[in-house]
Write a protein that holds these residues in place. Structure first.
Motif, PDB file in Angstrom:
ATOM      1  N   MET A  13       0.834  -1.196   0.000  1.00 15.72           N
ATOM      2  CA  MET A  13       0.000   0.000   0.000  1.00 15.72           C
ATOM      3  C   MET A  13       0.871   1.249   0.000  1.00 15.72           C
ATOM      4  N   ASN A  14       1.214   1.703  -1.187  1.00 16.27           N
ATOM      5  CA  ASN A  14       1.988   2.937  -1.303  1.00 16.27           C
ATOM      6  C   ASN A  14       1.035   4.108  -1.565  1.00 16.27           C
ATOM      7  N   VAL A  19      -4.194   6.614  -3.473  1.00 18.20           N
ATOM      8  CA  VAL A  19      -4.912   7.653  -4.228  1.00 18.20           C
ATOM      9  C   VAL A  19      -5.752   7.014  -5.329  1.00 18.20           C
ATOM     10  N   LEU A  20      -5.203   6.014  -6.014  1.00 20.10           N
ATOM     11  CA  LEU A  20      -5.960   5.328  -7.062  1.00 20.10           C
ATOM     12  C   LEU A  20      -7.199   4.631  -6.497  1.00 20.10           C
ATOM     13  N   VAL A  22      -8.896   5.497  -3.795  1.00 19.42           N
ATOM     14  CA  VAL A  22      -9.856   6.538  -3.428  1.00 19.42           C
ATOM     15  C   VAL A  22     -10.551   7.076  -4.677  1.00 19.42           C
ATOM     16  N   LEU A  23      -9.790   7.329  -5.728  1.00 22.34           N
ATOM     17  CA  LEU A  23     -10.388   7.821  -6.978  1.00 22.34           C
ATOM     18  C   LEU A  23     -11.325   6.789  -7.597  1.00 22.34           C
ATOM     19  N   LEU A  24     -10.954   5.523  -7.547  1.00 23.09           N
ATOM     20  CA  LEU A  24     -11.816   4.465  -8.074  1.00 23.09           C
ATOM     21  C   LEU A  24     -13.113   4.394  -7.289  1.00 23.09           C
ATOM     22  N   SER A  25     -13.026   4.451  -5.981  1.00 18.98           N
ATOM     23  CA  SER A  25     -14.219   4.418  -5.129  1.00 18.98           C
ATOM     24  C   SER A  25     -15.117   5.623  -5.406  1.00 18.98           C
ATOM     25  N   PHE A  26     -14.514   6.791  -5.493  1.00 22.08           N
ATOM     26  CA  PHE A  26     -15.273   8.009  -5.781  1.00 22.08           C
ATOM     27  C   PHE A  26     -15.938   7.924  -7.154  1.00 22.08           C
TER      28      PHE A  26
END
Length: 189
Positions: A13-14, A19-20, A22-26
């Motif tokens: 988990m870097n 960030v990817l 979070v963006l995918l979930s959003f």
């Protein structure tokens, strides 16, 4: 020269992956909300209608429509199956592997600590999925607007409110305070 020990969690988990995710979930939640909103816009509604809820829940808005809502209802069931079923399957699959690994531990202290950690998480997950299941089963059986409003508050507020309490029960001081409180309850009655 000895290789430096990098914790496995840090290597997987870097910040970029975080960030990817979070963006995918959003993105997924935005597309889902937009899809349901656009599908509701195609419906026709009768005049002078009120939503008998504390907030506009999608199924309650669809119930107010005068036109055919079959496609909307199918879409709700498909997305609920995907967005609730897939994570639930993942949780069950993960816990099958966790339990099989924990049962192979040689020390009972390690097993207790692992099951204690898992117990808190399973309590929260069970509370969340259980309240949603009860709400939607009871709304399918009864047609009470008052019960539906209370039930929606139940699954949207209660699990989130109890999360800190459930996770804090792993703390020894909290356990002792709860034991003292439970010991006083019979004397109060």
């Amino acid at each position: 020269m000895q290789p430096s020990a990098i914790p496995l969690g840090t290597a997987i988990m870097n910040p970029c992956l975080c960030v990817l995710l979070v963006l995918l979930s959003f993105s997924i939640s935005t597309v889902d909300a937009l899809l349901h909103s656009l599908m509701v816009l195609r419906l026709s509604f009768c005049t002078d209608l009120e939503v008998p809820h504390f907030f506009c829940e999608l199924d309650q808005v669809i119930m107010l429509a005068c036109s055919d809502t079959l496609i909307n209802n199918i879409l709700i069931y498909v997305t609920a199956g995907i967005f609730a079923g897939v994570p639930l399957f993942g949780i069950i699959f993960s816990y099958i592997h966790i339990v099989s690994s924990v049962l192979q531990m040689p020390s009972s202290g390690g097993m207790y600590k692992a099951f204690s950690t898992c117990g808190s998480h399973l309590s929260v997950v069970s509370l969340f999925y259980g309240t949603i299941f009860v709400v939607y089963i009871s709304s399918a059986v009864t047609d009470s607007h008052r019960n539906a409003a209370v039930d929606s508050v139940l699954y949207s507020v209660v699990p989130q409110m109890l999360n800190p309490f459930i996770y804090s029960l792993r703390n020894r001081d909290m356990k002792e305070a709860l034991r003292k409180l439970m010991g006083r309850i019979p004397s109060l009655l």
